[in-house]
Design a protein around this motif. Structure first.
Motif, mmCIF file in Angstrom:
data_model
loop_
_atom_site.group_PDB
_atom_site.id
_atom_site.type_symbol
_atom_site.label_atom_id
_atom_site.label_comp_id
_atom_site.label_asym_id
_atom_site.label_seq_id
_atom_site.Cartn_x
_atom_site.Cartn_y
_atom_site.Cartn_z
ATOM 1 N N GLU A 137 0.850 -1.191 0.000
ATOM 2 C CA GLU A 137 0.000 0.000 0.000
ATOM 3 C C GLU A 137 0.882 1.236 0.000
ATOM 4 O O GLU A 137 1.904 1.289 0.683
ATOM 5 C CB GLU A 137 -0.905 -0.002 1.231
ATOM 6 N N ALA A 138 0.498 2.248 -0.792
ATOM 7 C CA ALA A 138 1.277 3.487 -0.867
ATOM 8 C C ALA A 138 0.345 4.647 -1.178
ATOM 9 O O ALA A 138 -0.605 4.512 -1.947
ATOM 10 C CB ALA A 138 2.348 3.387 -1.954
ATOM 11 N N LYS A 139 0.619 5.788 -0.561
ATOM 12 C CA LYS A 139 -0.197 6.973 -0.818
ATOM 13 C C LYS A 139 0.615 8.207 -0.458
ATOM 14 O O LYS A 139 1.252 8.262 0.598
ATOM 15 C CB LYS A 139 -1.478 6.955 0.018
ATOM 16 N N GLY A 140 0.616 9.213 -1.344
ATOM 17 C CA GLY A 140 1.324 10.440 -1.037
ATOM 18 C C GLY A 140 1.213 11.475 -2.133
ATOM 19 O O GLY A 140 0.807 11.169 -3.256
ATOM 20 N N LYS A 141 1.535 12.725 -1.783
ATOM 21 C CA LYS A 141 1.544 13.840 -2.727
ATOM 22 C C LYS A 141 2.965 14.385 -2.812
ATOM 23 O O LYS A 141 3.632 14.566 -1.787
ATOM 24 C CB LYS A 141 0.600 14.954 -2.281
ATOM 25 N N VAL A 142 3.407 14.643 -4.030
ATOM 26 C CA VAL A 142 4.771 15.145 -4.238
ATOM 27 C C VAL A 142 4.724 16.375 -5.133
ATOM 28 O O VAL A 142 4.228 16.303 -6.260
ATOM 29 C CB VAL A 142 5.666 14.066 -4.875
ATOM 30 N N PRO A 143 5.226 17.522 -4.660
ATOM 31 C CA PRO A 143 5.266 18.725 -5.500
ATOM 32 C C PRO A 143 6.215 18.547 -6.677
ATOM 33 O O PRO A 143 7.207 17.818 -6.600
ATOM 34 C CB PRO A 143 5.778 19.816 -4.548
ATOM 35 N N VAL A 144 5.908 19.213 -7.780
ATOM 36 C CA VAL A 144 6.765 19.212 -8.955
ATOM 37 C C VAL A 144 7.775 20.343 -8.821
ATOM 38 O O VAL A 144 7.393 21.496 -8.614
ATOM 39 C CB VAL A 144 5.942 19.378 -10.247
ATOM 40 N N ASP A 145 9.047 20.013 -8.917
ATOM 41 C CA ASP A 145 10.107 21.019 -8.810
ATOM 42 C C ASP A 145 10.018 21.962 -10.015
ATOM 43 O O ASP A 145 10.200 21.540 -11.153
ATOM 44 C CB ASP A 145 11.459 20.319 -8.788
ATOM 45 N N PRO A 146 9.738 23.257 -9.786
ATOM 46 C CA PRO A 146 9.580 24.168 -10.927
ATOM 47 C C PRO A 146 10.841 24.309 -11.766
ATOM 48 O O PRO A 146 10.766 24.567 -12.966
ATOM 49 C CB PRO A 146 9.191 25.504 -10.276
ATOM 50 N N SER A 147 12.004 24.098 -11.161
ATOM 51 C CA SER A 147 13.246 24.238 -11.925
ATOM 52 C C SER A 147 13.448 23.068 -12.885
ATOM 53 O O SER A 147 14.265 23.145 -13.797
ATOM 54 C CB SER A 147 14.444 24.337 -10.979
ATOM 55 N N ALA A 148 12.692 21.969 -12.677
ATOM 56 C CA ALA A 148 12.810 20.808 -13.553
ATOM 57 C C ALA A 148 11.818 20.849 -14.708
ATOM 58 O O ALA A 148 11.818 19.959 -15.552
ATOM 59 C CB ALA A 148 12.602 19.530 -12.743
ATOM 60 N N VAL A 149 10.975 21.879 -14.747
ATOM 61 C CA VAL A 149 9.982 22.007 -15.808
ATOM 62 C C VAL A 149 10.611 22.711 -17.011
ATOM 63 O O VAL A 149 11.180 23.796 -16.878
ATOM 64 C CB VAL A 149 8.751 22.811 -15.317
ATOM 65 N N LYS A 150 10.510 22.087 -18.165
ATOM 66 C CA LYS A 150 11.014 22.694 -19.393
ATOM 67 C C LYS A 150 9.913 23.539 -20.012
ATOM 68 O O LYS A 150 8.802 23.060 -20.233
ATOM 69 C CB LYS A 150 11.465 21.614 -20.380
ATOM 70 N N VAL A 151 10.210 24.791 -20.290
ATOM 71 C CA VAL A 151 9.223 25.731 -20.830
ATOM 72 C C VAL A 151 9.644 26.133 -22.239
ATOM 73 O O VAL A 151 10.779 26.566 -22.461
ATOM 74 C CB VAL A 151 9.092 26.982 -19.940
ATOM 75 N N VAL A 152 8.728 25.985 -23.183
ATOM 76 C CA VAL A 152 8.963 26.400 -24.566
ATOM 77 C C VAL A 152 8.005 27.544 -24.886
ATOM 78 O O VAL A 152 6.797 27.328 -25.041
ATOM 79 C CB VAL A 152 8.730 25.242 -25.551
ATOM 80 N N PRO A 153 8.491 28.790 -24.975
ATOM 81 C CA PRO A 153 7.606 29.911 -25.325
ATOM 82 C C PRO A 153 7.086 29.767 -26.751
ATOM 83 O O PRO A 153 7.825 29.388 -27.657
ATOM 84 C CB PRO A 153 8.516 31.135 -25.191
ATOM 85 N N LEU A 154 5.809 30.054 -26.941
ATOM 86 C CA LEU A 154 5.195 29.991 -28.265
ATOM 87 C C LEU A 154 4.872 31.380 -28.805
ATOM 88 O O LEU A 154 4.423 31.507 -29.943
ATOM 89 C CB LEU A 154 3.904 29.157 -28.198
#
Length: 491
Positions: A174-191
């Motif tokens: 059994e496993a349960k949890g919430k993990v935030p996404v590291d914003p510095s690991a998000v790749k952003v491509v401006p359109l």
């Protein structure tokens, strides 16, 4: 002789509204038995099973991996492994698994198929299930079962694989949890031109324009640009938009392999994306025709991340894609100047329970601050600053959603005059705030080990709209030129 014209109604609106949508939550508790004076604690204390911990995979430790052996019994079937996926071909399923040979043992010559005992010493055998963080050839991670050991290469053991499911690794745990996404690991491509990205980490490292204040864990996109009309668009307009979208996404993961009897697969499972968001933006422009069934949709940035959750010994790779967009839907001739500030939170995903199957999760809370909306002449406009999202596991999209907070305004005006000098005019206007949340679950959620469903399952449509401000009035001018009488009402 009578003639009919239209005049401009130019109301300036300022209002505030609050939307609160209650969210459901669930939880459980358990207790261990008490020890008595007559019995040793070690003999009677039954520690409760806390389940597998769910956390972000440690950074800087290389790509984590886990292996479930073919002959493993009940419980957690996988164990942390030193095996690494040296290469992976997504089309054929061929992989090269690298592992250090046993001490004092020589690697087999290149091209010579290892004996079963030899492949076992190298750490991989037919029937093993491998889970790996993103690796060469597998940017979204690997979850695969070894179907054949082909032979040794200078980079490791070459194997054939087939798709696998998480229950083969997690078993009846059994496993349960919430993990935030590291914003510095998000790749952003401006359109679009004018898009800037900002985030701040706890160690003080900051990215983005100097002076931009971004709370920890948040990713902020600022946009400020002139928006030309795309060629062939049904609307003739020139507009400018400026503002920002700020997100703090987190992944909600749960799995419970107990309670399924002989049916196999988990008893419950869920995958969801949730978090806080806020936006502040302004749109100015003039629409001279209707957008009909083709709203003017302008994506301005794409975001992608592959956060790795460490569920006990198993690395679970989450694939997150977001597209931020501005959309305008107009009808009639309407000059509009709108400003909106909103914030809230949301949850979108899927939940499975044995006997009931998969159901969608869609929740939202939102709050709107005072806004400005000015409209002239007759027409309607609806402007949304939204985010399309998709969430998956190991490269297979399981949940798609579209969160679209919006502001819409409408105005009607008319005027009449006759040859005897009499004239009258009337008009009314209104502005509304709202949020739309739509989405669907896909069959790829079978990756949990649940039964396959035959079609996409739509999420419950979440829609809420509230009136921000509005009013109406009339003006009449008599023949003798006496000051006009005015009638007005506002809400």
């Amino acid at each position: 002789m009578r003639r009919t014209t239209r005049y401009a109604v130019l109301p300036a609106l300022t209002a505030a509204s609050l939307l609160a949508v209650t969210a459901c939550s669930s939880g459980g508790s358990s207790a261990a038995g008490k020890a008595t004076d007559a019995e040793p604690v070690a003999a009677t204390a039954a520690p409760t099973d806390p389940g597998l911990a769910v956390a972000a995979a440690p950074a800087g430790a290389g790509a984590p991996s886990a292996v479930a052996r073919a002959d493993k019994g009940t419980g957690v079937k996988a164990a942390k492994s030193s095996l690494k996926v040296a290469s992976f071909d997504q089309k054929s399923g061929k992989a090269v698994i690298a592992a250090a040979p046993a001490a004092g043992k020589k690697k087999p010559d290149k091209g010579v198929a290892p004996k079963p005992s030899q492949s076992a010493r190298e750490g991989v055998a037919v029937g093993d299930v491998i889970a790996s963080a993103p690796a060469p050839g597998a940017p979204h991670g690997v979850l695969a079962k070894v179907t054949k050991v082909v032979g040794a290469t200078d980079k490791g053991t070459e194997v054939n694989t087939a798709p696998a499911t998480l229950d083969a690794l997690l078993g009846d745990s059994e496993a349960k949890g919430k993990v935030p996404v590291d914003p510095s690991a998000v790749k952003v491509v401006p359109l679009m031109k004018g898009v800037q990205v900002s985030w701040t980490k706890p160690d003080g490292i900051h990215a983005g324009p100097k002076g931009a204040k971004v709370p920890l864990g948040n990713l902020r996109l600022d946009v400020g640009a002139s928006i030309p009309t795309p060629e062939g668009s049904p609307v003739s307009a020139e507009a400018s938009a400026s503002g920002f979208v700020q997100l703090a996404p987190e992944v909600d993961f749960s799995y419970n392999g107990k309670g399924t009897g002989s049916s196999g697969g988990p008893g419950t499972a869920s995958l969801a994306l949730n978090g806080n968001w806020s936006s502040a933006w302004e749109l100015k422009g003039e629409a001279k025709a209707t957008t009909a069934d083709k709203p003017l949709r302008l994506p301005f940035a794409k975001l992608h991340a592959d956060p790795v959750l460490q569920v006990g010994p198993v690395p679970v790779v989450i694939n997150l894609d977001l597209t931020c967009y501005l959309q305008v839907d107009a009808e009639g001739k309407l000059s509009v100047d709108v400003k909106q500030e909103m914030k809230g939170d949301f949850t979108v995903g899927g939940s499975y329970s044995w006997g009931k199957g998969w159901t969608g999760i869609s929740k939202a809370n939102s709050e709107v601050s005072p806004v400005r909306a000015t409209a002239s002449a007759s027409g309607k406009v609806k402007a949304s600053l939204g985010t399309e999202a998709s969430v998956g596991l190991y490269g297979a999209v399981g949940v798609s959603a579209d969160l679209a907070p919006y502001l819409r305004a409408e105005g009607e005006a008319s005027a009449t005059a006759s040859s005897d000098g009499k004239a009258s005019a009337s008009g009314k206007w209104a502005a509304y705030g709202g949020v739309d949340l739509t989405g669907a679950l896909s069959a790829h959620l079978k990756i949990f080990g649940t039964p396959l469903f035959e079609r996409r399952i739509p999420l419950d449509l979440y829609h809420h709209e509230w009136k921000l401000a509005g009013g109406e009035g009339s003006v009449s001018t008599p023949k003798n030129g006496v000051a006009p009488k005015k009638k007005a009402a506002a809400s």
